[in-house]
Design a protein around this motif. Sequence first.
Motif, mmCIF file in Angstrom:
data_model
loop_
_atom_site.group_PDB
_atom_site.id
_atom_site.type_symbol
_atom_site.label_atom_id
_atom_site.label_comp_id
_atom_site.label_asym_id
_atom_site.label_seq_id
_atom_site.Cartn_x
_atom_site.Cartn_y
_atom_site.Cartn_z
ATOM 1 N N THR A 142 41.841 29.807 27.036
ATOM 2 C CA THR A 142 42.120 28.381 26.920
ATOM 3 C C THR A 142 41.141 27.600 27.789
ATOM 4 O O THR A 142 40.535 28.149 28.716
ATOM 5 N N ARG A 143 41.010 26.316 27.490
ATOM 6 C CA ARG A 143 40.109 25.481 28.280
ATOM 7 C C ARG A 143 40.536 25.453 29.739
ATOM 8 O O ARG A 143 39.683 25.492 30.648
ATOM 9 N N LEU A 144 41.835 25.415 29.990
ATOM 10 C CA LEU A 144 42.323 25.387 31.370
ATOM 11 C C LEU A 144 41.997 26.688 32.090
ATOM 12 O O LEU A 144 41.607 26.676 33.270
ATOM 13 N N ASP A 145 42.149 27.822 31.394
ATOM 14 C CA ASP A 145 41.788 29.115 31.995
ATOM 15 C C ASP A 145 40.316 29.120 32.414
ATOM 16 O O ASP A 145 39.968 29.570 33.514
ATOM 17 N N VAL A 146 39.468 28.644 31.524
ATOM 18 C CA VAL A 146 38.041 28.613 31.820
ATOM 19 C C VAL A 146 37.770 27.732 33.032
ATOM 20 O O VAL A 146 37.029 28.119 33.957
ATOM 21 N N GLU A 147 38.364 26.551 33.052
ATOM 22 C CA GLU A 147 38.141 25.626 34.166
ATOM 23 C C GLU A 147 38.618 26.228 35.484
ATOM 24 O O GLU A 147 37.926 26.143 36.509
ATOM 25 N N ASN A 148 39.810 26.848 35.471
ATOM 26 C CA ASN A 148 40.362 27.410 36.706
ATOM 27 C C ASN A 148 39.542 28.596 37.196
ATOM 28 O O ASN A 148 39.281 28.730 38.405
ATOM 29 N N ASN A 149 39.156 29.479 36.288
ATOM 30 C CA ASN A 149 38.373 30.650 36.688
ATOM 31 C C ASN A 149 36.993 30.245 37.203
ATOM 32 O O ASN A 149 36.505 30.787 38.201
ATOM 33 N N ARG A 150 36.382 29.285 36.549
ATOM 34 C CA ARG A 150 35.069 28.829 37.010
ATOM 35 C C ARG A 150 35.169 28.149 38.381
ATOM 36 O O ARG A 150 34.295 28.327 39.235
ATOM 37 N N ALA A 151 36.245 27.412 38.592
ATOM 38 C CA ALA A 151 36.430 26.764 39.890
ATOM 39 C C ALA A 151 36.583 27.795 40.999
ATOM 40 O O ALA A 151 36.017 27.649 42.093
ATOM 41 N N ALA A 152 37.350 28.857 40.722
ATOM 42 C CA ALA A 152 37.548 29.901 41.729
ATOM 43 C C ALA A 152 36.245 30.614 42.052
ATOM 44 O O ALA A 152 35.944 30.901 43.220
ATOM 45 N N VAL A 153 35.439 30.893 41.025
ATOM 46 C CA VAL A 153 34.161 31.573 41.247
ATOM 47 C C VAL A 153 33.174 30.635 41.926
ATOM 48 O O VAL A 153 32.385 31.054 42.780
ATOM 49 N N ARG A 154 33.220 29.365 41.592
ATOM 50 C CA ARG A 154 32.333 28.395 42.233
ATOM 51 C C ARG A 154 32.609 28.333 43.734
ATOM 52 O O ARG A 154 31.679 28.216 44.542
ATOM 53 N N ASP A 155 33.855 28.429 44.117
ATOM 54 C CA ASP A 155 34.204 28.456 45.538
ATOM 55 C C ASP A 155 33.590 29.673 46.226
ATOM 56 O O ASP A 155 33.167 29.594 47.390
ATOM 57 N N LEU A 156 33.533 30.807 45.509
ATOM 58 C CA LEU A 156 32.926 32.003 46.079
ATOM 59 C C LEU A 156 31.431 31.800 46.315
ATOM 60 O O LEU A 156 30.886 32.241 47.331
ATOM 61 N N VAL A 157 30.774 31.150 45.365
ATOM 62 C CA VAL A 157 29.342 30.904 45.499
ATOM 63 C C VAL A 157 29.060 30.014 46.701
ATOM 64 O O VAL A 157 28.092 30.220 47.448
ATOM 65 N N VAL A 158 29.917 29.038 46.913
ATOM 66 C CA VAL A 158 29.733 28.131 48.044
ATOM 67 C C VAL A 158 29.936 28.854 49.367
ATOM 68 O O VAL A 158 29.209 28.636 50.343
ATOM 69 N N SER A 159 30.909 29.786 49.400
ATOM 70 C CA SER A 159 31.255 30.429 50.660
ATOM 71 C C SER A 159 30.430 31.682 50.959
ATOM 72 O O SER A 159 30.321 32.087 52.107
ATOM 73 N N GLU A 160 29.836 32.307 49.912
ATOM 74 C CA GLU A 160 29.075 33.533 50.111
ATOM 75 C C GLU A 160 27.773 33.457 49.319
ATOM 76 O O GLU A 160 27.746 32.960 48.198
ATOM 77 N N THR A 161 26.719 33.957 49.884
ATOM 78 C CA THR A 161 25.416 33.868 49.215
ATOM 79 C C THR A 161 25.250 34.916 48.128
ATOM 80 O O THR A 161 24.504 34.718 47.184
ATOM 81 N N ASP A 162 25.953 36.049 48.239
ATOM 82 C CA ASP A 162 25.801 37.121 47.260
ATOM 83 C C ASP A 162 27.143 37.818 47.103
ATOM 84 O O ASP A 162 27.573 38.546 48.004
ATOM 85 N N THR A 163 27.805 37.617 45.956
ATOM 86 C CA THR A 163 29.130 38.194 45.775
ATOM 87 C C THR A 163 29.386 38.494 44.317
ATOM 88 O O THR A 163 28.749 37.913 43.419
ATOM 89 N N LEU A 164 30.294 39.422 44.048
ATOM 90 C CA LEU A 164 30.701 39.763 42.692
ATOM 91 C C LEU A 164 31.978 39.024 42.323
ATOM 92 O O LEU A 164 32.781 38.665 43.188
ATOM 93 N N VAL A 165 32.170 38.811 41.046
ATOM 94 C CA VAL A 165 33.388 38.168 40.559
ATOM 95 C C VAL A 165 34.566 39.108 40.781
ATOM 96 O O VAL A 165 34.491 40.288 40.444
ATOM 97 N N PRO A 166 35.666 38.632 41.351
ATOM 98 C CA PRO A 166 36.838 39.494 41.562
ATOM 99 C C PRO A 166 37.377 40.043 40.244
ATOM 100 O O PRO A 166 37.339 39.364 39.210
ATOM 101 N N LYS A 167 37.898 41.268 40.285
ATOM 102 C CA LYS A 167 38.404 41.900 39.068
ATOM 103 C C LYS A 167 39.591 41.154 38.487
ATOM 104 O O LYS A 167 39.853 41.246 37.274
ATOM 105 N N MET A 168 40.317 40.431 39.298
ATOM 106 C CA MET A 168 41.453 39.674 38.765
ATOM 107 C C MET A 168 40.979 38.533 37.858
ATOM 108 O O MET A 168 41.749 38.041 37.028
ATOM 109 N N ILE A 169 39.733 38.120 37.994
ATOM 110 C CA ILE A 169 39.169 37.093 37.115
ATOM 111 C C ILE A 169 38.453 37.722 35.930
ATOM 112 O O ILE A 169 38.631 37.295 34.790
ATOM 113 N N PHE A 170 37.625 38.742 36.202
ATOM 114 C CA PHE A 170 36.925 39.444 35.118
ATOM 115 C C PHE A 170 36.939 40.935 35.425
ATOM 116 O O PHE A 170 36.195 41.403 36.287
ATOM 117 N N PRO A 171 37.788 41.720 34.735
ATOM 118 C CA PRO A 171 38.021 43.121 35.120
ATOM 119 C C PRO A 171 37.113 44.147 34.452
ATOM 120 O O PRO A 171 37.170 45.327 34.796
#
Length: 271
Positions: A142-171
Amino acid sequence: MNFTFLNEAVPGGRLHGMEIGEGDDLAVHLHGTWGNFYENPFVVALADTYTAAGWRYASVNLPSHDGGSIDETLDDSIEALRAWIDRLGRPGSRVILQGHSLGALKVIRALHDRALRGAPVTVAAAVLLAPFDIVAFNGGSTRLDVENNRAAVRDLVVSETDTLVPKMIFPHWPLSARTYLDITEPGGRWDVFPSRNGDEHSRWVAGCGVRTFVAVGGDDFAAFPDAIQVVDGLKDLPGVSSHVIPEAPHNFAGQEAELQDRLGGFLARLA
């Protein structure tokens, strides 16, 4: 079946592939995520189909092969495709661009970008094997799922310079956060098969501008919302031959003969 091993220099390193056949006209296969030039059985099986129809056939690596898919970029693959065509294409000949999974999306993008403009060959057709809605598959249904998952990953990019997507978002397999944001951007450069939006994927397939063969496995886990609806959305397009391969998974394992038969018919009509 005797293949010739290929070894091509590209920016940043070397890529390998295999080639078979004697004809001037060439079909080039592009692998999907975490794949390579020989990974799936259908890749070799289709060599018989193409050579029987008089086509030379090559399966080639892209910079994203195997572990390179973790942080791949689309432009690197398009650049490598052009290098392979320049290396293997014969002046005045025809080329079929064949892609599987993510490779199919790269074929669509390359044709829309006219990435082979100026090459010594003419693109005669596209063969799209298991194309899929990358935003829906990687980002959410759903559009909301996409927005929420992208927001969570975007926060990771801001906080860490090199990181993998958590399995709970993309397994399914490892992806860098930056690559994830790239491939899940709605309307972005990867979003070329948006079957989540009704029949919008048909516009992209039609826009390839060449005769096109599409095959989706009936049991393809990546097809959204399902294989039948994906193929039905393409059935009325002129110049497009679309098929559901019954009981076939995403890589057509066990149903290679059916895929060969359908593709063989397409090639006969293309001659």
